[in-house]
Design a protein around this motif. Structure first.
Motif, PDB file in Angstrom:
ATOM      1  N   GLY A  74       9.994  22.898  79.692  1.00 20.28           N
ATOM      2  CA  GLY A  74       8.768  22.752  80.459  1.00 20.28           C
ATOM      3  C   GLY A  74       7.963  21.516  80.132  1.00 20.28           C
ATOM      4  O   GLY A  74       6.861  21.331  80.647  1.00 20.28           O
ATOM      5  N   ALA A  75       8.488  20.639  79.301  1.00 22.03           N
ATOM      6  CA  ALA A  75       7.761  19.423  78.911  1.00 22.03           C
ATOM      7  C   ALA A  75       7.789  18.399  80.042  1.00 22.03           C
ATOM      8  O   ALA A  75       8.687  18.394  80.879  1.00 22.03           O
ATOM      9  CB  ALA A  75       8.358  18.816  77.653  1.00 22.03           C
ATOM     10  N   ARG A  76       6.806  17.534  80.047  1.00 24.88           N
ATOM     11  CA  ARG A  76       6.734  16.435  81.011  1.00 24.88           C
ATOM     12  C   ARG A  76       7.263  15.182  80.318  1.00 24.88           C
ATOM     13  O   ARG A  76       6.563  14.553  79.536  1.00 24.88           O
ATOM     14  CB  ARG A  76       5.299  16.224  81.465  1.00 24.88           C
ATOM     15  N   LEU A  77       8.516  14.856  80.622  1.00 27.92           N
ATOM     16  CA  LEU A  77       9.175  13.692  80.042  1.00 27.92           C
ATOM     17  C   LEU A  77       9.388  12.602  81.092  1.00 27.92           C
ATOM     18  O   LEU A  77      10.195  11.697  80.890  1.00 27.92           O
ATOM     19  CB  LEU A  77      10.532  14.094  79.459  1.00 27.92           C
ATOM     20  N   ARG A  78       8.667  12.673  82.170  1.00 30.97           N
ATOM     21  CA  ARG A  78       8.856  11.721  83.262  1.00 30.97           C
ATOM     22  C   ARG A  78       8.770  10.283  82.738  1.00 30.97           C
ATOM     23  O   ARG A  78       7.886   9.947  81.959  1.00 30.97           O
ATOM     24  CB  ARG A  78       7.814  11.940  84.342  1.00 30.97           C
ATOM     25  N   GLN A  79       9.724   9.468  83.160  1.00 32.93           N
ATOM     26  CA  GLN A  79       9.838   8.055  82.804  1.00 32.93           C
ATOM     27  C   GLN A  79      10.011   7.812  81.300  1.00 32.93           C
ATOM     28  O   GLN A  79       9.765   6.711  80.815  1.00 32.93           O
ATOM     29  CB  GLN A  79       8.627   7.263  83.326  1.00 32.93           C
ATOM     30  N   ALA A  80      10.453   8.817  80.571  1.00 31.40           N
ATOM     31  CA  ALA A  80      10.694   8.638  79.134  1.00 31.40           C
ATOM     32  C   ALA A  80      11.983   7.845  78.925  1.00 31.40           C
ATOM     33  O   ALA A  80      12.876   7.827  79.768  1.00 31.40           O
ATOM     34  CB  ALA A  80      10.791   9.991  78.444  1.00 31.40           C
ATOM     35  N   ASP A  81      12.080   7.199  77.780  1.00 36.20           N
ATOM     36  CA  ASP A  81      13.277   6.454  77.407  1.00 36.20           C
ATOM     37  C   ASP A  81      14.036   7.257  76.354  1.00 36.20           C
ATOM     38  O   ASP A  81      13.573   7.407  75.220  1.00 36.20           O
ATOM     39  CB  ASP A  81      12.897   5.078  76.853  1.00 36.20           C
ATOM     40  N   LEU A  82      15.181   7.799  76.762  1.00 34.47           N
ATOM     41  CA  LEU A  82      16.053   8.565  75.871  1.00 34.47           C
ATOM     42  C   LEU A  82      17.357   7.802  75.607  1.00 34.47           C
ATOM     43  O   LEU A  82      18.347   8.383  75.183  1.00 34.47           O
ATOM     44  CB  LEU A  82      16.366   9.936  76.479  1.00 34.47           C
ATOM     45  N   SER A  83      17.348   6.499  75.837  1.00 32.97           N
ATOM     46  CA  SER A  83      18.548   5.690  75.659  1.00 32.97           C
ATOM     47  C   SER A  83      19.072   5.786  74.230  1.00 32.97           C
ATOM     48  O   SER A  83      18.300   5.697  73.274  1.00 32.97           O
ATOM     49  CB  SER A  83      18.249   4.219  75.971  1.00 32.97           C
ATOM     50  N   LEU A  84      20.370   5.988  74.130  1.00 33.90           N
ATOM     51  CA  LEU A  84      21.070   6.068  72.848  1.00 33.90           C
ATOM     52  C   LEU A  84      20.531   7.172  71.942  1.00 33.90           C
ATOM     53  O   LEU A  84      20.784   7.171  70.738  1.00 33.90           O
ATOM     54  CB  LEU A  84      21.046   4.714  72.131  1.00 33.90           C
ATOM     55  N   ALA A  85      19.794   8.118  72.496  1.00 34.40           N
ATOM     56  CA  ALA A  85      19.307   9.261  71.719  1.00 34.40           C
ATOM     57  C   ALA A  85      20.430  10.268  71.544  1.00 34.40           C
ATOM     58  O   ALA A  85      21.318  10.402  72.383  1.00 34.40           O
ATOM     59  CB  ALA A  85      18.124   9.918  72.422  1.00 34.40           C
ATOM     60  N   SER A  86      20.390  10.984  70.440  1.00 30.21           N
ATOM     61  CA  SER A  86      21.310  12.091  70.189  1.00 30.21           C
ATOM     62  C   SER A  86      20.459  13.353  70.079  1.00 30.21           C
ATOM     63  O   SER A  86      19.764  13.542  69.083  1.00 30.21           O
ATOM     64  CB  SER A  86      22.098  11.837  68.903  1.00 30.21           C
ATOM     65  N   MET A  87      20.513  14.171  71.136  1.00 30.82           N
ATOM     66  CA  MET A  87      19.656  15.360  71.206  1.00 30.82           C
ATOM     67  C   MET A  87      20.503  16.576  71.572  1.00 30.82           C
ATOM     68  O   MET A  87      20.231  17.290  72.539  1.00 30.82           O
ATOM     69  CB  MET A  87      18.524  15.119  72.207  1.00 30.82           C
ATOM     70  N   ASN A  88      21.541  16.812  70.787  1.00 28.63           N
ATOM     71  CA  ASN A  88      22.429  17.946  71.018  1.00 28.63           C
ATOM     72  C   ASN A  88      21.661  19.267  70.942  1.00 28.63           C
ATOM     73  O   ASN A  88      20.739  19.412  70.148  1.00 28.63           O
ATOM     74  CB  ASN A  88      23.557  17.949  69.986  1.00 28.63           C
ATOM     75  N   ARG A  89      22.062  20.195  71.802  1.00 29.59           N
ATOM     76  CA  ARG A  89      21.497  21.557  71.837  1.00 29.59           C
ATOM     77  C   ARG A  89      19.980  21.577  72.090  1.00 29.59           C
ATOM     78  O   ARG A  89      19.310  22.547  71.755  1.00 29.59           O
ATOM     79  CB  ARG A  89      21.847  22.329  70.567  1.00 29.59           C
ATOM     80  N   THR A  90      19.435  20.523  72.659  1.00 34.93           N
ATOM     81  CA  THR A  90      18.002  20.493  72.968  1.00 34.93           C
ATOM     82  C   THR A  90      17.760  21.220  74.282  1.00 34.93           C
ATOM     83  O   THR A  90      18.533  21.108  75.226  1.00 34.93           O
ATOM     84  CB  THR A  90      17.495  19.036  73.032  1.00 34.93           C
ATOM     85  N   ARG A  91      16.680  21.980  74.326  1.00 37.13           N
ATOM     86  CA  ARG A  91      16.308  22.739  75.528  1.00 37.13           C
ATOM     87  C   ARG A  91      15.326  21.926  76.369  1.00 37.13           C
ATOM     88  O   ARG A  91      14.183  21.712  75.967  1.00 37.13           O
ATOM     89  CB  ARG A  91      15.687  24.084  75.145  1.00 37.13           C
TER      90      ARG A  91
END
Length: 162
Positions: A58-75
Motif C-alpha cells: 500500500g505504499a506510494r512509490l510512484r516515480q521511485a528509483d529501484l534500479s539495481l536494487a535487490s528486494m527479494n520477498r518484498t511485499r
C-alpha cells in the motif's frame, strides 16, 4: 475581505503546501531496512538498495528509483508503483498483487517467483526481464505491457514488443 484577496491567499497556500510530497523520514527508515506499509515514498531513491522481506504494501512509490536494487520477498501488494525505474533489479518472490505498475520499467529485472495477481501492467516495460516462474500473469494483463525477445515469460504467454 474582498474576493480577489481571498483567492490570492488561497492560491498562495495551495502553491506553497506540498501535496502528497515524499516523507524523508519514512524513506530513511526503508533504506535502513525497516518495513513501511502505506508510507509515502514518492520519488525515493532506492537504487542499489539491498533489503529483503520488507513490507511496503500500500505504499506510494510512484516515480521511485529501484534500479539495481535487490528486494527479494518484498511485499508491494496494492502499492502505487507508477513510473518506477527498476532497471536490473532483483525482486525474486516479491508480491506485486494488486499493485499499480503503470509505465514502470523493469528492464533486465529478475522477477522469478514474483506474484502479479490483479496488478495493473499498462505500459509496463519488461524488456529482458526474467519472469518464467512469476505467478498471476495472464495474457490479457501482458497485452497491456511490453517486452522484447529477451523477456522470459511463463510457458504459453507472450508479450508485444516495446
Amino acid at each position: 475581505m474582498k474576493p480577489a484577496l481571498i483567492l490570492a491567499a488561497l492560491l498562495s497556500v495551495a502553491t506553497t503546501a506540498p501535496a502528497l510530497a515524499q516523507d524523508p523520514g519514512q524513506i530513511n527508515r526503508v533504506r535502513g531496512g525497516a518495513s513501511c506499509p502505506g508510507c509515502n515514498l514518492f520519488q525515493a531513491d532506492f537504487s542499489g538498495l539491498d533489503r529483503s522481506g520488507l513490507n511496503l504494501a500500500g505504499a506510494r512509490l510512484r516515480q521511485a528509483d529501484l534500479s539495481l536494487a535487490s528486494m527479494n520477498r518484498t511485499r508491494f501488494a496494492n502499492a502505487d508503483l507508477r513510473d518506477v525505474e527498476a532497471y536490473g533489479g532483483v525482486f525474486s518472490s516479491a508480491n506485486f498483487t494488486g499493485a499499480n505498475l503503470t509505465n514502470a520499467s523493469f528492464v533486465g529485472t529478475y522477477l522469478e517467483g514474483a506474484s502479479f495477481s490483479g496488478a495493473t501492467l499498462n505500459g509496463t516495460n519488461f524488456s529482458g526481464a526474467s519472469l518464467a516462474r512469476a505467478t498471476g500473469l495472464t495474457q490479457a494483463r501482458l497485452n497491456a505491457a511490453c517486452g522484447d525477445a529477451a523477456t522470459v515469460l511463463p510457458r504459453g504467454l507472450r508479450i508485444r514488443a516495446c
